[in-house]
Design an enzyme around this catalytic site. Structure first.
Site, PDB file in Angstrom:
ATOM      1  N   HIS A  56     -33.850 -34.167 -35.313  1.00 28.67           N
ATOM      2  CA  HIS A  56     -32.853 -33.230 -36.248  1.00 28.67           C
ATOM      3  C   HIS A  56     -32.589 -33.868 -37.559  1.00 28.67           C
ATOM      4  CE1 HIS A  56     -31.889 -30.437 -33.159  1.00 28.67           C
ATOM      5  NE2 HIS A  56     -32.075 -31.504 -32.111  1.00 28.67           N
ATOM      6  N   ASN A 129     -28.996 -25.140 -29.818  1.00 27.86           N
ATOM      7  CA  ASN A 129     -29.982 -24.965 -30.437  1.00 27.86           C
ATOM      8  C   ASN A 129     -30.350 -23.623 -30.778  1.00 27.86           C
ATOM      9  OD1 ASN A 129     -31.404 -27.456 -30.823  1.00 27.86           O
ATOM     10  ND2 ASN A 129     -32.238 -27.620 -28.614  1.00 27.86           N
TER      11      ASN A 129
END
Ligand code: NDP
Length: 503
Positions: A56, A129
């Protein structure tokens, strides 16, 4: 100097007399070490970079609020969820997963969807997510899985062999692979995608009664995706397309919003459900657990400084408030450790004091002391141990998670790989996707898997076939594989299949 012009100073507040010319011995140099302003300026610049997130790394964020729209106090005692109309400040960070900090926003990848709620009982983080499931369900596999999404250790190139070798040896990934290679794997922007907790969490009320829940954040802007070709093109045209879109929309006053829903399961339903409800490779079917709209989240303020507010933002699924707790989901249990740990590495042990991470609506009072960059008053002169007789902060009994029964031998228990692992990928392909979705899915897979060795192509295509025969056949034809060979492999056990497809 104009009246309200600010004076330039060193980091320690001393006025700087000149910021264009180094101090030298004579007009042609050399430079003098007594120019402490020059040395401080260079030395700080040399240290500007902090470790990028191992996953990320590329992201964008914004501030906003969450508002409750339904009475759910019978399910959870969390004060920020206590009554309709109640608003809580939030900060949200979106991201891609595998790429480096400078990688393109339109890469095929899941997108991170991490929300920090600044509640009056401390910060609650929902670190989700844009997909409701995940590739693996045991945290022991996570570092290996991520290595396969990164670069080949020899060539430093992305490597389809690594990528598909691991996935084809990890059949429980089939559901997430099917979502990832649909056009939902390349969202047009962060505003046009849903967010999911993916994990199951516990909600418990004042009486200690609990339920299992999953969060869904449904975009009010509508789902919009790039096709594979559009996403590839966009990498060159605007690698920051999603970051730009979010920032510009908020700057224009078009505030993106999400409807927040939960699915709720009783402990009894969890015990008797047809599959393990804590297995993150599976969704809870809407027909069995209808989503309940409970709130609305709006992003209405851009960060003023990217590094301070977005790069230093640190989320952890381990940040709970009374009324919300973990479930036995093994992947979640691994993340409860890993997120705090990675932030300690990236930002230091006092990262929770940074303004974007510190609780805003609740006081913070602990016995943690010292450590690098402790920049508050470090507990002042108060006691630094518990129990104490000097008025230090006291625990609040009765706010913790209710007890749940667990039993069984302490061992490395394997999940039993079964046909149930293929059911939801098949349902997605057959029942949810349109003809065009299926066409794009197969094209996207063929384009990517086509770069891997033939044995790996065969092993993976057999998994698509197990999800749905038509799905497998179309991928096989696209790759120019022998469909009968794929069928034969699909009929084997995973162990036999792996033996038959040695690289
Ligand atoms: P439903 O028909 O009730 O729900 C289907 C869901 O699929 C919708 O929420 C829809 O989200 C989502 N969806 C539509 N197109 C795609 C796509 N290309 N990729 C991923 N998701 C998509 O069915 P079930 O609950 O029985 O689930 C059937 C399948 O739908 C599952 O196996 C799973 O793959 C997928 N799914 C299920 C979810 C769940 O929580 N049950 C959540 C997301 C996906 P939207 O409303 O935003 O269009």
């Amino acid at each position: 100097m104009a009246k309200d012009e600010k004076k330039l100073t060193t980091g320690f507040g001393m006025p700087v007399d000149n910021d264009l010319n180094s101090m030298t011995a004579g007009p042609k140099g050399p430079v003098l070490v007594q120019d402490v302003h020059l040395i401080e300026k260079l030395a700080h610049f040399d240290r500007e970079r902090i470790p990028e997130r191992v996953v990320h790394a590329k992201g964008a964020g914004a501030h906003g609020y969450f508002e409750v729209t339904r009475d759910i106090s019978m399910y959870t005692r969390a004060k920020f969820l206590s009554k309709p109309g109640k608003r809580t400040e939030v900060f949200l960070r979106f991201s891609t997963v595998g790429g480096e900090k400078g990688s393109a926003d339109s890469e095929r990848d899941p997108r991170g969807f991490a929300v920090k709620f600044y509640t009056e009982e401390g910060n609650y983080d929902m670190v989700g997510n844009n997909t409701p499931v995940f590739f693996i369900r045991d945290p022991l596999k996570f570092p290996d899985f991520i290595h396969t999404q990164k670069r080949n250790p020899a060539t430093n190139l992305k490597d389809p062999d690594m990528f598909w070798d691991f996935l084809s040896l990890t059949p429980e990934s089939i559901h997430q692979v099917t979502i990832l290679f649909s056009d939902r794997g390349t969202p047009k922007g962060f505003r046009n995608m849903n967010g999911y907790s993916s994990h199951t969490y516990m909600w418990y009320n004042e009486k200690g009664e609990y339920h299992w829940i999953k969060f869904h954040f449904k975009t009010e802007q509508g789902i919009q995706n790039f096709t594979g070709q559009e996403a590839d093109r966009m990498r060159g045209i605007d690698p920051d397309v999603a970051t730009r879109d979010l920032h510009q929309a908020i700057a224009r006053g078009e505030f993106p919003a999400w409807r927040v829903e939960v699915q709720i399961m009783t402990p009894e339903q969890a015990k008797n459900y047809k599959f393990d409800p804590f297995d993150i490779t599976k969704v809870w079917p809407h027909a069995d657990f209808p989503p309940l709209a409970i709130g609305r989240m709006v992003l209405d303020r851009n960060p003023e400084n990217y590094f301070a507010e977005v790069e230093q933002a640190a989320f952890s699924p381990g940040n709970f408030v009374p009324g919300i707790g973990p479930s036995p989901d093994k992947m979640l249990q691994g993340r409860l450790f890993s997120y705090h740990d990675t932030h300690r590495h990236r930002l230091g042990p006092n990262y929770h004091l940074l303004p974007v991470n510190a609780p805003k609506a609740a006081p913070m009072a602990s016995y943690q002391r010292d450590g690098a960059m402790r920049f508050d008053n470090n507990g002042g002169g108060g006691p630094n141990y518990w129990p104490n007789s000097f008025g230090g902060p006291t625990p609040v009994p009765g706010t913790g998670i209710p007890p749940i029964d667990v039993a069984g031998a302490a061992a490395r228990h394997a999940y039993v790989l079964g046909d149930v692992d293929f059911v939801q990928a098949g349902a997605l392909y057959r029942k949810v996707m349109t003809d065009m979705d299926r066409e794009h899915l197969v094209g996207n897979i063929v384009g990517h898997l086509g770069g891997a060795k033939k044995a790996i192509q065969l092993r993976q295509t057999a998994l698509f076939f197990k999800a749905d025969p038509e799905y497998g056949e179309r991928v096989a034809k696209g790759l120019g594989l022998n469909v009968d060979e794929v069928k034969k492999l699909a009929a084997m056990s995973q162990e036999e299949r792996v033996k038959a497809t040695q690289v």
